[in-house]
Design a protein around this motif. Structure first.
Motif, mmCIF file in Angstrom:
data_model
loop_
_atom_site.group_PDB
_atom_site.id
_atom_site.type_symbol
_atom_site.label_atom_id
_atom_site.label_comp_id
_atom_site.label_asym_id
_atom_site.label_seq_id
_atom_site.Cartn_x
_atom_site.Cartn_y
_atom_site.Cartn_z
ATOM 1 N N ASP A 267 28.515 -35.758 37.192
ATOM 2 C CA ASP A 267 27.658 -34.769 37.859
ATOM 3 C C ASP A 267 26.755 -35.486 38.853
ATOM 4 O OD1 ASP A 267 26.018 -32.702 38.619
ATOM 5 O OD2 ASP A 267 25.260 -32.283 36.603
ATOM 6 N N TRP A 268 27.133 -35.484 40.122
ATOM 7 C CA TRP A 268 26.349 -36.185 41.136
ATOM 8 C C TRP A 268 24.968 -35.552 41.327
ATOM 9 C CZ3 TRP A 268 30.084 -37.483 45.743
ATOM 10 C CH2 TRP A 268 31.083 -38.339 45.278
ATOM 11 N N PRO B 230 20.802 -40.059 38.834
ATOM 12 C CA PRO B 230 19.518 -40.426 39.439
ATOM 13 C C PRO B 230 19.625 -41.265 40.712
ATOM 14 C CG PRO B 230 19.854 -41.608 37.367
ATOM 15 C CD PRO B 230 20.957 -40.609 37.485
ATOM 16 N N TYR B 231 20.728 -41.963 40.920
ATOM 17 C CA TYR B 231 20.856 -42.772 42.125
ATOM 18 C C TYR B 231 21.622 -42.051 43.230
ATOM 19 C CZ TYR B 231 19.055 -46.389 39.145
ATOM 20 O OH TYR B 231 18.266 -47.105 38.285
ATOM 21 N N ALA B 232 22.107 -40.860 42.953
ATOM 22 C CA ALA B 232 22.812 -40.069 43.968
ATOM 23 C C ALA B 232 22.022 -38.799 44.304
ATOM 24 C CB ALA B 232 24.210 -39.700 43.478
ATOM 25 N N THR C 279 11.619 -39.505 46.526
ATOM 26 C CA THR C 279 11.606 -40.384 45.357
ATOM 27 C C THR C 279 11.489 -41.855 45.734
ATOM 28 O OG1 THR C 279 14.019 -40.448 45.294
ATOM 29 C CG2 THR C 279 12.948 -38.791 43.932
ATOM 30 N N VAL C 280 11.687 -42.186 47.001
ATOM 31 C CA VAL C 280 11.553 -43.563 47.465
ATOM 32 C C VAL C 280 10.348 -43.635 48.396
ATOM 33 C CG1 VAL C 280 12.652 -45.438 48.742
ATOM 34 C CG2 VAL C 280 14.031 -43.958 47.291
#
Length: 189
Positions: free
Chosen positions: A115-116, A120-122, A2-3
């Motif tokens: 909920d990890w 979206p950032y985890a 995603t990055v």
């Protein structure tokens, strides 16, 4: 995936990232009208049931009556699939199993589901190394990408990977590396 990195990362860094896996973690934060668990309870580890462990936010004090229901692996994935409302109910039913004389559901004041896996950032909880991935954490931590430095519990293997302490220590390491990049002096230990 995603990055995106421009320029691309070195193959050694990309390989290290691919070899580190991330598992699901979910928490249900439960605030109650009153404490019903033992005052000196630090953790309650569950061998069975939908929750991995419980811990109070205040240990041995008169702090707020809040319990955290924590789930990892398949248990966390099941809570994630259940969704926020059902996850809270599942945790309360499980607490009723653990503390049958209390009926915790009647004492709950507020609840929040974290909920990890869907954050979206985890995109997951703690990292782990699947078979054949030895050295991936060191590869990720290596300062081989110039001014782009790496920190976080996934970059630490000692004292214990994937702990708050490990994340903190990695931040100190990355700060020393950053200082070296900015000043042109090699980092000191």
């Amino acid at each position: 995936g995603t990055v995106a990195f421009q320029p691309s990362l070195p193959e050694s860094k990309s390989d290290a990232i691919k070899r580190i896996a991330t598992g699901p973690v979910a928490k249900v934060l439960l605030s109650f009208d009153e404490r019903f668990w033992p005052r000196q309870m630090a953790q309650l580890i569950c061998a069975t049931g939908p929750i991995t462990l419980y811990w109070p936010t205040s240990f041995g004090t008169d702090g707020p009556p809040v319990l955290i229901a924590y789930a990892t692996g398949p248990r966390a994935r099941a809570l994630s699939r259940a969704g926020p409302d059902a996850a809270v109910e599942i945790a309360l039913q499980d607490l009723g199993r653990v503390f049958p004389r209390v009926r915790p559901a009647r004492l709950v004041r507020d609840a929040r589901f974290v909920d990890w896996l869907t954050e979206p950032y985890a995109l997951g909880g703690y990292t782990f190394l699947p078979p054949g991935s030895v050295g991936a954490r060191a590869g990720l931590a290596a300062p081989d990408t110039g001014a782009l430095l790496w920190a976080g519990s996934a970059t630490v293997w000692s004292p214990v990977a994937d702990t708050v302490e490990a994340a903190y220590l990695s931040g100190l390491r990355a700060a020393r590396q950053t200082s070296a990049v900015l000043t042109g002096h090699p980092p000191r230990s």
